[in-house]
Scaffold this motif. Structure first.
Motif, mmCIF file in Angstrom:
data_model
loop_
_atom_site.group_PDB
_atom_site.id
_atom_site.type_symbol
_atom_site.label_atom_id
_atom_site.label_comp_id
_atom_site.label_asym_id
_atom_site.label_seq_id
_atom_site.Cartn_x
_atom_site.Cartn_y
_atom_site.Cartn_z
ATOM 1 N N PRO A 90 86.475 51.433 -7.043
ATOM 2 C CA PRO A 90 87.050 51.349 -8.382
ATOM 3 C C PRO A 90 86.730 52.558 -9.254
ATOM 4 C CG PRO A 90 85.242 49.775 -8.105
ATOM 5 C CD PRO A 90 85.551 50.339 -6.757
ATOM 6 N N GLY A 91 85.558 53.148 -9.103
ATOM 7 C CA GLY A 91 85.193 54.316 -9.915
ATOM 8 C C GLY A 91 86.162 55.452 -9.685
ATOM 9 N N GLY A 92 86.450 55.707 -8.409
ATOM 10 C CA GLY A 92 87.372 56.776 -8.060
ATOM 11 C C GLY A 92 88.761 56.529 -8.589
ATOM 12 N N LEU A 93 89.190 55.270 -8.541
ATOM 13 C CA LEU A 93 90.540 54.937 -9.003
ATOM 14 C C LEU A 93 90.676 55.206 -10.498
ATOM 15 C CD1 LEU A 93 93.277 53.830 -8.148
ATOM 16 C CD2 LEU A 93 92.444 51.529 -8.532
ATOM 17 N N ILE A 94 89.665 54.811 -11.242
ATOM 18 C CA ILE A 94 89.702 55.043 -12.688
ATOM 19 C C ILE A 94 89.696 56.536 -12.985
ATOM 20 C CG2 ILE A 94 88.317 54.794 -14.810
ATOM 21 C CD1 ILE A 94 87.610 51.926 -13.617
ATOM 22 N N GLU A 95 88.878 57.295 -12.243
ATOM 23 C CA GLU A 95 88.817 58.742 -12.440
ATOM 24 C C GLU A 95 90.183 59.355 -12.143
ATOM 25 O OE1 GLU A 95 87.520 62.670 -12.912
ATOM 26 O OE2 GLU A 95 88.605 62.029 -11.125
ATOM 27 N N ALA A 96 90.801 58.925 -11.035
ATOM 28 C CA ALA A 96 92.079 59.499 -10.622
ATOM 29 C C ALA A 96 93.180 59.154 -11.622
ATOM 30 C CB ALA A 96 92.460 59.001 -9.232
ATOM 31 N N ILE A 97 93.198 57.918 -12.060
ATOM 32 C CA ILE A 97 94.246 57.519 -13.012
ATOM 33 C C ILE A 97 94.009 58.214 -14.347
ATOM 34 C CG2 ILE A 97 95.147 55.548 -14.334
ATOM 35 C CD1 ILE A 97 95.059 53.945 -11.761
ATOM 36 N N GLY A 98 92.758 58.415 -14.679
ATOM 37 C CA GLY A 98 92.439 59.153 -15.906
ATOM 38 C C GLY A 98 93.023 60.546 -15.900
ATOM 39 N N ARG A 99 93.116 61.146 -14.704
ATOM 40 C CA ARG A 99 93.676 62.491 -14.618
ATOM 41 C C ARG A 99 95.200 62.477 -14.534
ATOM 42 N NH1 ARG A 99 92.644 65.150 -10.394
ATOM 43 N NH2 ARG A 99 91.724 63.524 -9.138
ATOM 44 N N ALA A 100 95.812 61.304 -14.419
ATOM 45 C CA ALA A 100 97.266 61.217 -14.280
ATOM 46 C C ALA A 100 97.923 60.520 -15.473
ATOM 47 C CB ALA A 100 97.632 60.497 -12.984
ATOM 48 N N VAL A 101 97.125 60.106 -16.428
ATOM 49 C CA VAL A 101 97.668 59.486 -17.640
ATOM 50 C C VAL A 101 97.372 60.442 -18.795
ATOM 51 C CG1 VAL A 101 97.428 57.550 -19.243
ATOM 52 C CG2 VAL A 101 97.347 57.137 -16.791
ATOM 53 N N PRO A 102 98.370 60.707 -19.633
ATOM 54 C CA PRO A 102 98.145 61.603 -20.774
ATOM 55 C C PRO A 102 96.892 61.194 -21.547
ATOM 56 C CG PRO A 102 100.439 60.990 -20.644
ATOM 57 C CD PRO A 102 99.721 60.167 -19.607
ATOM 58 N N HIS A 103 96.032 62.141 -21.822
ATOM 59 C CA HIS A 103 94.743 61.766 -22.390
ATOM 60 C C HIS A 103 94.765 61.488 -23.880
ATOM 61 C CE1 HIS A 103 95.131 66.051 -21.750
ATOM 62 N NE2 HIS A 103 94.310 66.289 -22.722
ATOM 63 N N TYR A 104 95.590 62.221 -24.658
ATOM 64 C CA TYR A 104 95.594 61.910 -26.090
ATOM 65 C C TYR A 104 96.141 60.499 -26.324
ATOM 66 C CZ TYR A 104 95.055 66.994 -26.375
ATOM 67 O OH TYR A 104 94.649 68.271 -26.187
ATOM 68 N N PRO A 105 97.327 60.187 -25.770
ATOM 69 C CA PRO A 105 97.857 58.844 -26.025
ATOM 70 C C PRO A 105 96.999 57.747 -25.404
ATOM 71 C CG PRO A 105 99.563 60.287 -25.141
ATOM 72 C CD PRO A 105 98.265 61.001 -24.997
ATOM 73 N N TRP A 106 96.134 58.121 -24.484
ATOM 74 C CA TRP A 106 95.329 57.125 -23.799
ATOM 75 C C TRP A 106 94.462 56.348 -24.799
ATOM 76 C CZ3 TRP A 106 91.451 58.087 -19.233
ATOM 77 C CH2 TRP A 106 91.532 57.032 -18.322
ATOM 78 N N VAL A 107 94.063 57.019 -25.863
ATOM 79 C CA VAL A 107 93.238 56.335 -26.871
ATOM 80 C C VAL A 107 94.032 55.210 -27.541
ATOM 81 C CG1 VAL A 107 91.743 58.308 -27.282
ATOM 82 C CG2 VAL A 107 93.748 57.991 -28.728
ATOM 83 N N TYR A 108 95.359 55.281 -27.438
ATOM 84 C CA TYR A 108 96.178 54.173 -27.958
ATOM 85 C C TYR A 108 96.511 53.178 -26.846
ATOM 86 C CZ TYR A 108 96.638 57.677 -31.574
ATOM 87 O OH TYR A 108 96.366 58.627 -32.509
ATOM 88 N N ALA A 109 95.714 53.216 -25.792
ATOM 89 C CA ALA A 109 95.824 52.236 -24.708
ATOM 90 C C ALA A 109 97.075 52.400 -23.851
ATOM 91 C CB ALA A 109 95.723 50.805 -25.233
ATOM 92 N N ILE A 110 97.591 53.639 -23.742
ATOM 93 C CA ILE A 110 98.670 53.889 -22.789
ATOM 94 C C ILE A 110 98.063 53.857 -21.386
ATOM 95 C CG2 ILE A 110 100.175 55.691 -21.818
ATOM 96 C CD1 ILE A 110 101.583 54.645 -24.110
#
Lengths: 392, 392
Positions: free
Chosen positions: A124-144
């Motif tokens: 699970p750690g790797g999956l979160i890291e990988a998805i973190g690099r594939a989801v826009p980071h600024y909008p991520w704070v708005y739960a995208i």
């Protein structure tokens, strides 16, 4: 020095292909899965191949697996050979294939291997890291998240074209129906529209059954010069078109939420290279990470007009037996989505279909197949290949 | 269909190159660094280039940065174009360059961009995740880390050939001396052998000053068909050789701890393609993540015989002004090692050197340069390129 036509058309062939049954492989390591896909691929070469002697280079796709090609070298015994790792989020397996094709087209290698593997579970750690690099980071704070990014496209499509939640559900139903026929599928059971609508909401309008599963998997293909293909098989599959295109990273910078621009552009490149049109496609493996992605892709790939994706599924066109079967494998939805391996597995399915080896899910008389694979939230990238069982 | 010679030789050129000063860029985002390297690269094209119109595709290298090319598309404005991301651990920047060269050699694109960026600081979680994927996982439970993996090679080399800790220290001294002359260097100060020997032990025999720093950086180059290069500059740099090779992942499966086998093989491929020998090399940028890596690479790249790396540095051969300057840039040790960007930055340095633009660290009369970049613990992969300022 003579540099040739700007095309892969008729220059590159696939002569072997294999994968492992997709699923939840808690009992298998990354290396186990890699080895099994590799062996299946090598054994699929009709006239045989001596891998040590004949495979000259490797393109390796994974998102979360070992960083370099050393694991592939070790598992396959191809130690010493050049191994490039490509990672382009969920389009990894396709882009690895694309770069392998270019190296062969450049005349640098006669025969190369493309191998992709993803262990999604047990890390699970790797999956979160990988998805973190594939989801826009600024909008991520708005739960995208992945589902909510794609849900934005779904709601806008509903708003502009009257597309209904039931249309999305129909795509899930179709892909499960196809996947139930595929021994390599992760989820081999049929579902009904009401099952989808009764399943929990993940990100409205997406229900749980609109979302592809988390799947372990691996797949491999052998790519060679088209003029050498008959050495390995009497039934090679040719690479006729390839396209790759990008979106801006930040989703608020995109031009449209009803069109996935990179798919339109990647398809344009691939059709142009292959010198064919959407009407020439006999079947397609289309990226259905969430059901609206497939619906919008019908339009973006030119299978129907913009806004008519709902009608397209409603009329049964993309069903096996329909006019243009989409995802005979079951797609990401039923076959599964081991992110870095998905694109390569789509190529394997097309190889089987074009050789009439797809069993109960065979598309009758298939001569030209299209592969479509996107990466990143929204998507960020799209990759399209066109393959045929005859030289054009 | 006519498929050509198995070589990039004389087919591909570099016509623009830029990087940012390497360092600890807490004040800059990944996007800031990417943009700055890109702008420097575009502005370096002597006769100008219209990126939107002329750059047709991009190869993007990063280990820990955004997963897809969407960020590059957004920052550069090259939205829609094909962007492949390559990741091969610390050899990422070289392998991205290699794949770009192959696509141009295949005649698919006339002009492409290679851009690499790494934000090492401000993200310790990512760094641990990335290194976790580049260090053999079974031996990792016995505390094999990057320094200790390379230290195994150092101690074995000392045992077999009488190489001394001072030899490793001399390499640090040389690279700091060179790097002090380079305005792009992360650590611009000279050091002495006793400074190295007095610095704390990281993993014996490696002292702190035997280890490269943790650096932020970005670099970019423009690659085009050799026959079109003069459109962009009167002083193009040609790609004459390229090699890539692998080791087994698990270090106990390797044949030798005094030879880095992938470097020997990658160099063999590159020399063969370029049709030259080690004696023809005027200078080299060599991967010195830890000083023993550079020492062993003198031997593996054919600059001296096996076991004579210590003598090679002792005699001053790899110094600026010596017979074969190695790491005029300062190398990873002083210039810095932003992992995914390092290989591309080495190409930039070679571009500058071959165009006589390297200022105080210029290698006089340099006509042929070699680039060497490894990835993964031990290493797992090695990539070598040979570039020249004349057609061969």
């Amino acid at each position: 020095m003579s540099i040739e036509i700007r095309s892969l058309r008729n220059k590159v062939a696939v002569v072997g292909a294999g994968m492992i049954p997709f699923g939840e492989h808690y009992d298998k390591s990354f290396e186990d899965m890699l080895a099994e896909a590799y062996i299946n691929c090598i054994n699929s070469v009709d006239k045989g191949i001596d891998p040590q002697k004949e495979i000259e280079a490797v393109w390796y796709g994974t998102v979360m697996g070992p960083a370099t090609g050393a694991t592939v070298a070790e598992v396959t015994g191809l130690v010493g050979k050049p191994i490039t790792r490509v990672e382009n989020a969920c389009a990894t397996g396709s882009d690895a294939f694309r770069n392998a094709c270019m190296a062969v087209a450049a005349g640098l290698y006669d025969v190369v291997l493309v191998i992709s593997c993803e262990k999604m579970l047990d890390r699970p750690g790797g999956l979160i890291e990988a998805i973190g690099r594939a989801v826009p980071h600024y909008p991520w704070v708005y739960a995208i998240t992945m589902p909510s990014a794609f849900a934005l496209y779904a709601t806008r499509h509903m708003h502009e074209f009257g597309t209904k939640i039931e249309h999305f559900a129909m795509i899930a139903v179709k892909n499960h129906k196809h996947g139930a026929l595929n021994p390599y599928s992760h989820i081999r059971r049929e579902i009904k529209v009401e099952d989808v609508l009764k399943s929990p909401i993940v990100s409205w309008p997406l229900h749980l059954l609109d979302c592809c599963p988390i799947t372990d998997g691996a797949a491999a293909v052998i790519v060679c010069r088209a003029d050498l293909a008959k050495k390995y098989t009497d039934a090679p599959v040719y690479v006729q078109g390839s396209g790759l295109a990008t979106n801006p990273f930040l989703i608020h910078l995109r031009k449209s939420y009803v069109t996935m621009e990179p798919t339109v552009e990647a398809a344009r490149q691939a059709y142009k290279m292959a010198k064919i049109e959407p009407k020439d496609i006999d079947f397609a493996e289309v990226h259905d990470c969430f059901t609206p992605t497939e619906l919008i892709s019908y339009e973006d790939l030119g299978f129907c007009k913009k806004g008519e994706g709902g009608k397209f599924i409603e009329e049964g066109i993309p069903y096996l037996g329909g006019k243009l079967p989409v995802n005979p494998s079951g797609g990401l939805k039923s076959h599964g989505h081991p992110i870095g391996a998905t694109g390569t597995a789509q190529i394997v399915e097309i190889f089987w279909q074009l050789r009439n080896e797809a069993g109960k899910r065979q598309v009758e008389g298939a001569e030209i197949g299209l592969q479509h694979n996107i990466g990143g939230a929204g998507p960020q990238v799209s990759c399209v290949h066109i393959l045929s069982n005859k030289l054009f």
